[in-house]
Design an enzyme around this catalytic site. Sequence first.
Site, PDB file in Angstrom:
ATOM      1  N   ASP A  10       0.798  -1.067  -0.045  1.00  0.00           N
ATOM      2  CA  ASP A  10       0.040  -0.192  -0.009  1.00  0.00           C
ATOM      3  C   ASP A  10       0.827   1.164  -0.158  1.00  0.00           C
ATOM      4  OD1 ASP A  10      -3.074   1.099   0.622  1.00  0.00           O
ATOM      5  OD2 ASP A  10      -1.600   2.323   1.811  1.00  0.00           O
ATOM      6  N   ASP A  68      -2.625   9.498  -9.632  1.00  0.00           N
ATOM      7  CA  ASP A  68      -2.459   8.453 -10.862  1.00  0.00           C
ATOM      8  C   ASP A  68      -1.308   8.409 -11.406  1.00  0.00           C
ATOM      9  OD1 ASP A  68      -5.309   8.110 -10.456  1.00  0.00           O
ATOM     10  OD2 ASP A  68      -5.915   9.445 -12.414  1.00  0.00           O
ATOM     11  N   GLU A 114      -4.841   2.540  -3.984  1.00  0.00           N
ATOM     12  CA  GLU A 114      -3.474   2.459  -3.884  1.00  0.00           C
ATOM     13  C   GLU A 114      -2.701   0.890  -3.431  1.00  0.00           C
ATOM     14  OE1 GLU A 114      -4.667   4.230  -0.017  1.00  0.00           O
ATOM     15  OE2 GLU A 114      -5.498   4.071  -1.969  1.00  0.00           O
ATOM     16  N   ASN A 165      -3.091  12.833  -3.175  1.00  0.00           N
ATOM     17  CA  ASN A 165      -4.275  13.224  -3.956  1.00  0.00           C
ATOM     18  C   ASN A 165      -4.815  14.769  -3.495  1.00  0.00           C
ATOM     19  OD1 ASN A 165      -4.675  11.170  -5.835  1.00  0.00           O
ATOM     20  ND2 ASN A 165      -5.870  10.107  -4.545  1.00  0.00           N
TER      21      ASN A 165
END
Length: 301
Positions: free
Chosen positions: A174, A191, A217, A182
Amino acid sequence: MKNKKAGNQAGLLNQENKEKSATSDSSSFQMVLALQTTLDLEQLLNLFSMHLQAFVAHSGSSFSNEALEVELSLGRKGRHVCSYNLQLEGESLGEWQMSRDRRFTEPELDRTEALLCHLLYPLRNGLKYRVALSHAYTDPLTQTGNRAALFQSLQRELELARRYGTPLSLILLDVDHFKSINDSFGHDTGDAVLRSIARSIKDSVRGSDILFRYGGEEFVIVLSNTAKGGAMNLAERIRRIVETSVCDVRGLNLRITLSLGVATLRPGETHLELLHRVDQAMYQAKRSGRNRVADAIEIEA
């Protein structure tokens, strides 16, 4: 009397030729029917090779399509190889080869070329089907396998591990503090970070190891024939590579870290149970401060 005997022999030869022609036509028709029964490329090429044996004996055959990264081989490769670039309506389908240890005759090559015409339309359909399947099982952002592909692959690998008594391990990773990336820089940057991490992982694993985007993620790596020690070493290597690399995204030099969990298949364990244990291991790495590797066995001890 001589002429009459010669005439009788000619009649017998003509009859034999007619019977051979009828048998050949029947075998060719059976090939056409067989090639309509599947869209799976390996099955399709195996059927073609099997029916071709009735006309042209060969020890092996292969097919490749570089654009779609298709490489399929059947049987044993011989010393003499004949290659054909297959095209249909201006579209390149790939290269097909057959081989054996003795040379092919001109009549055999002519016959092969004629029979390859029966393969073209089924082959194009099979390639389109393969592309459709690839899209259905591929994460469009990272070009890794998606969640559906993971479950399918994991069940297959689990069956193989049990059948041959080989180890099977998972790594679940992760991206640390991904939400803040973000929130601070936007989802486009997030992204780009995921794509960069996926590339780094692909460069770090073996060809037999398979990477999947599990969701958000999170990524899963399926490690066939890999025991706990090997999985832990790989997880640590991936952690160090990402930690020491600068993620250059849209002019931003971002430092990224990962939390990773590792679990190895137990006797009688299902794929869902294995996934649950590796998930718990990853969360243990998070709780322990992030940017580290946790082993599922250590959690249960």
